[in-house]
Write a protein that holds these residues in place. Sequence first.
Motif, PDB file in Angstrom:
ATOM      1  N   THR A 187      81.478  60.660  41.738  1.00 53.99           N
ATOM      2  CA  THR A 187      82.537  61.490  41.151  1.00 53.99           C
ATOM      3  C   THR A 187      83.008  62.502  42.174  1.00 53.99           C
ATOM      4  O   THR A 187      82.183  63.187  42.800  1.00 53.99           O
ATOM      5  N   PRO A 188      84.304  62.675  42.365  1.00 50.88           N
ATOM      6  CA  PRO A 188      84.813  63.616  43.365  1.00 50.88           C
ATOM      7  C   PRO A 188      84.410  65.065  43.097  1.00 50.88           C
ATOM      8  O   PRO A 188      84.311  65.865  44.017  1.00 50.88           O
ATOM      9  N   GLN A 189      84.170  65.399  41.820  1.00 50.33           N
ATOM     10  CA  GLN A 189      83.831  66.775  41.488  1.00 50.33           C
ATOM     11  C   GLN A 189      82.368  67.104  41.740  1.00 50.33           C
ATOM     12  O   GLN A 189      81.965  68.261  41.665  1.00 50.33           O
ATOM     13  N   SER A 190      81.568  66.096  42.043  1.00 54.20           N
ATOM     14  CA  SER A 190      80.136  66.310  42.217  1.00 54.20           C
ATOM     15  C   SER A 190      79.855  67.160  43.457  1.00 54.20           C
ATOM     16  O   SER A 190      80.491  67.005  44.493  1.00 54.20           O
ATOM     17  N   ARG A 191      78.905  68.062  43.315  1.00 55.39           N
ATOM     18  CA  ARG A 191      78.506  68.911  44.442  1.00 55.39           C
ATOM     19  C   ARG A 191      77.333  68.324  45.215  1.00 55.39           C
ATOM     20  O   ARG A 191      76.925  68.870  46.234  1.00 55.39           O
ATOM     21  N   ASP A 192      76.776  67.248  44.704  1.00 56.67           N
ATOM     22  CA  ASP A 192      75.645  66.623  45.380  1.00 56.67           C
ATOM     23  C   ASP A 192      76.095  65.956  46.678  1.00 56.67           C
ATOM     24  O   ASP A 192      77.187  65.397  46.756  1.00 56.67           O
ATOM     25  N   VAL A 193      75.235  66.034  47.667  1.00 58.48           N
ATOM     26  CA  VAL A 193      75.499  65.396  48.950  1.00 58.48           C
ATOM     27  C   VAL A 193      74.639  64.143  49.044  1.00 58.48           C
ATOM     28  O   VAL A 193      73.415  64.208  48.908  1.00 58.48           O
ATOM     29  N   GLN A 194      75.265  63.006  49.245  1.00 60.91           N
ATOM     30  CA  GLN A 194      74.538  61.769  49.454  1.00 60.91           C
ATOM     31  C   GLN A 194      74.754  61.296  50.889  1.00 60.91           C
ATOM     32  O   GLN A 194      75.523  61.903  51.638  1.00 60.91           O
ATOM     33  N   CYS A 195      74.082  60.244  51.245  1.00 59.10           N
ATOM     34  CA  CYS A 195      74.179  59.821  52.643  1.00 59.10           C
ATOM     35  C   CYS A 195      74.263  58.306  52.750  1.00 59.10           C
ATOM     36  O   CYS A 195      73.852  57.572  51.844  1.00 59.10           O
ATOM     37  N   ARG A 196      74.812  57.892  53.858  1.00 59.01           N
ATOM     38  CA  ARG A 196      74.795  56.487  54.259  1.00 59.01           C
ATOM     39  C   ARG A 196      74.163  56.411  55.634  1.00 59.01           C
ATOM     40  O   ARG A 196      74.369  57.299  56.466  1.00 59.01           O
ATOM     41  N   ALA A 197      73.427  55.344  55.856  1.00 56.80           N
ATOM     42  CA  ALA A 197      72.628  55.277  57.074  1.00 56.80           C
ATOM     43  C   ALA A 197      72.639  53.861  57.646  1.00 56.80           C
ATOM     44  O   ALA A 197      72.948  52.891  56.958  1.00 56.80           O
ATOM     45  N   ARG A 198      72.284  53.801  58.913  1.00 51.48           N
ATOM     46  CA  ARG A 198      72.160  52.504  59.593  1.00 51.48           C
ATOM     47  C   ARG A 198      71.192  52.654  60.749  1.00 51.48           C
ATOM     48  O   ARG A 198      71.268  53.613  61.530  1.00 51.48           O
ATOM     49  N   PHE A 199      70.262  51.716  60.839  1.00 47.20           N
ATOM     50  CA  PHE A 199      69.313  51.725  61.945  1.00 47.20           C
ATOM     51  C   PHE A 199      69.979  51.175  63.197  1.00 47.20           C
ATOM     52  O   PHE A 199      70.841  50.286  63.128  1.00 47.20           O
ATOM     53  N   PHE A 200      69.572  51.713  64.333  1.00 44.21           N
ATOM     54  CA  PHE A 200      70.112  51.238  65.601  1.00 44.21           C
ATOM     55  C   PHE A 200      69.856  49.738  65.745  1.00 44.21           C
ATOM     56  O   PHE A 200      68.758  49.252  65.482  1.00 44.21           O
ATOM     57  N   GLY A 201      70.879  49.019  66.198  1.00 44.60           N
ATOM     58  CA  GLY A 201      70.732  47.606  66.498  1.00 44.60           C
ATOM     59  C   GLY A 201      70.645  46.704  65.291  1.00 44.60           C
ATOM     60  O   GLY A 201      70.177  45.561  65.414  1.00 44.60           O
ATOM     61  N   ASP A 202      71.079  47.162  64.134  1.00 43.77           N
ATOM     62  CA  ASP A 202      71.063  46.312  62.943  1.00 43.77           C
ATOM     63  C   ASP A 202      71.905  45.060  63.203  1.00 43.77           C
ATOM     64  O   ASP A 202      73.104  45.159  63.448  1.00 43.77           O
ATOM     65  N   PRO A 203      71.301  43.860  63.152  1.00 40.26           N
ATOM     66  CA  PRO A 203      72.056  42.637  63.481  1.00 40.26           C
ATOM     67  C   PRO A 203      73.224  42.381  62.535  1.00 40.26           C
ATOM     68  O   PRO A 203      74.211  41.756  62.924  1.00 40.26           O
ATOM     69  N   GLY A 233      70.373  58.140  48.040  1.00 43.96           N
ATOM     70  CA  GLY A 233      70.517  59.360  47.252  1.00 43.96           C
ATOM     71  C   GLY A 233      69.162  59.828  46.779  1.00 43.96           C
ATOM     72  O   GLY A 233      68.135  59.186  47.019  1.00 43.96           O
ATOM     73  N   GLY A 234      69.131  60.946  46.096  1.00 42.70           N
ATOM     74  CA  GLY A 234      67.879  61.455  45.538  1.00 42.70           C
ATOM     75  C   GLY A 234      66.834  61.769  46.583  1.00 42.70           C
ATOM     76  O   GLY A 234      67.100  62.453  47.575  1.00 42.70           O
ATOM     77  N   GLU A 235      65.627  61.253  46.385  1.00 48.74           N
ATOM     78  CA  GLU A 235      64.510  61.554  47.280  1.00 48.74           C
ATOM     79  C   GLU A 235      64.736  61.005  48.680  1.00 48.74           C
ATOM     80  O   GLU A 235      64.273  61.582  49.667  1.00 48.74           O
ATOM     81  N   ALA A 236      65.436  59.874  48.783  1.00 49.83           N
ATOM     82  CA  ALA A 236      65.699  59.307  50.110  1.00 49.83           C
ATOM     83  C   ALA A 236      66.567  60.248  50.936  1.00 49.83           C
ATOM     84  O   ALA A 236      66.311  60.476  52.126  1.00 49.83           O
ATOM     85  N   THR A 237      67.594  60.799  50.289  1.00 53.40           N
ATOM     86  CA  THR A 237      68.436  61.771  50.995  1.00 53.40           C
ATOM     87  C   THR A 237      67.625  62.974  51.427  1.00 53.40           C
ATOM     88  O   THR A 237      67.756  63.473  52.548  1.00 53.40           O
ATOM     89  N   GLY A 238      66.761  63.457  50.528  1.00 54.85           N
ATOM     90  CA  GLY A 238      65.915  64.608  50.864  1.00 54.85           C
ATOM     91  C   GLY A 238      64.971  64.325  52.008  1.00 54.85           C
ATOM     92  O   GLY A 238      64.699  65.190  52.835  1.00 54.85           O
ATOM     93  N   PHE A 239      64.457  63.081  52.074  1.00 58.43           N
ATOM     94  CA  PHE A 239      63.547  62.727  53.154  1.00 58.43           C
ATOM     95  C   PHE A 239      64.236  62.810  54.517  1.00 58.43           C
ATOM     96  O   PHE A 239      63.723  63.423  55.449  1.00 58.43           O
ATOM     97  N   TRP A 240      65.398  62.175  54.635  1.00 58.62           N
ATOM     98  CA  TRP A 240      66.076  62.155  55.923  1.00 58.62           C
ATOM     99  C   TRP A 240      66.660  63.527  56.267  1.00 58.62           C
ATOM    100  O   TRP A 240      66.772  63.875  57.431  1.00 58.62           O
ATOM    101  N   GLU A 241      67.018  64.291  55.245  1.00 59.51           N
ATOM    102  CA  GLU A 241      67.521  65.641  55.495  1.00 59.51           C
ATOM    103  C   GLU A 241      66.435  66.545  56.031  1.00 59.51           C
ATOM    104  O   GLU A 241      66.643  67.401  56.883  1.00 59.51           O
ATOM    105  N   GLY A 242      65.229  66.355  55.519  1.00 59.27           N
ATOM    106  CA  GLY A 242      64.145  67.263  55.871  1.00 59.27           C
ATOM    107  C   GLY A 242      63.225  66.783  56.959  1.00 59.27           C
ATOM    108  O   GLY A 242      62.247  67.459  57.280  1.00 59.27           O
ATOM    109  N   ILE A 243      63.477  65.613  57.543  1.00 57.91           N
ATOM    110  CA  ILE A 243      62.581  65.097  58.568  1.00 57.91           C
ATOM    111  C   ILE A 243      62.560  66.032  59.781  1.00 57.91           C
ATOM    112  O   ILE A 243      63.571  66.603  60.163  1.00 57.91           O
TER     113      ILE A 243
END
Length: 401
Positions: A364-380, A388-398
């Motif tokens: 939703t455009p009105q959402s204040r939550d920040v989500q992420c998209r990711a890609r590992f180097f060299g993905d064939p 989103g959720g805990e996964a976003t928190g993990f990469w944000e806080g690493i």
Amino acid sequence: MVSPAPQLDGFLNGCSNGITLADLPKELLDKVLGYIESFDYIPFLLSCQTIYHKCHLTLFRLKPVRLQYTGGSHRFRYNRNLQTTWNLLQHMSNNSEIYAEVKVFQLKNNVSIKEFERSQERSRNYHRRDKHSNRKADYSEIPSSLISVLPKFVNLRYLKVDIGSFTFLRDLLEALPNTLKGLHININVANPKFNAKETKLPEIKCRGLKTLALHSTIKEPMIYGKLKSRLVMKVPSRYLMEESTFSDLIREKFEQDHRSIKKQPNLKFCGEIMALLIHQNASTIYSIDVRGIDATLIFLNRFAACPMKNLRIIKLCNLSIPRLRWWLPGLEKSNLNKRQFVPNNSELSLPPIVVIFSKLFTSTPQSRDVQCRARFFGDPEDQWFSMGGEATGFWEGIYYQ
């Protein structure tokens, strides 16, 4: 010396039977001062000799040293913070043991300091006090003084600094101590001061940096060389369906357009010195975080195209998406080997990952939550996956281990 911190005034006035705060044992004083803001414990320490001798080494070792280095003399709050910084610099010059105790340093400018101002009513009272003050101290030497003493902090681990001048940033990078592990640079001034005649690249001595964050919190995004519609129109229509070819053609047109480069030499200089910092710390860098800025500024540079054997993650924002293909494939080729994200856990041995945090990925455009998209180097398959959720928190806080 400045007066004691406001938080302690009530305690001092309420003491009875002749017992003062200074009479408390060191262990209890450490607990009390541990709850005081970093802007307040320093002036209090410098105003009470007894408490200073009891607690100064412990506080400097455990609490961040948080100082303001620029500001206007017409604001009482700014003036008081600058006076605290000046007093501490003078004090450290006569007490060199302090340099070895400081591990976390934060330098704030007159823009970021506003968040600590009192209410409007109390602020007016400060203005009146300042008008009656005869103090005429000149604090213009504070930035250069901080630069000169920065190498003396031999155990400094983390530095966070607000930037309002690219010249100051260049001098700061030259003065970074070798022990520094984390550096966070925040550009919070819309038009940082820049002198084209002073574009000499810094001689960076710091070689052990593990985390680097470059953020811009101004309203206008820092984008180097805006894409123009006329460049897109010149691309043959048969290439528009092929993303990689289209991106390469636009890049070729962009690099030949020198007019935009001449209009933004300040951003070009900023990108070059940050790329040089990464190059000098390529063997130890663990995490690179670029927000509010198009990462093309940094990575489309001869200094940044180098192997980084310890690199785990690159964090970006949506500003870096349009030109991501210009520099990411080249960086991937040099950093395809796997690394352990968690010590002693071989299951988490993965190639470096690039993570883009943005509100654009929310449902939703009105959402204040920040989500992420990711890609590992060299993905064939060259695929991005959403998190989103805990996964976003993990990469944000690493962080580095």
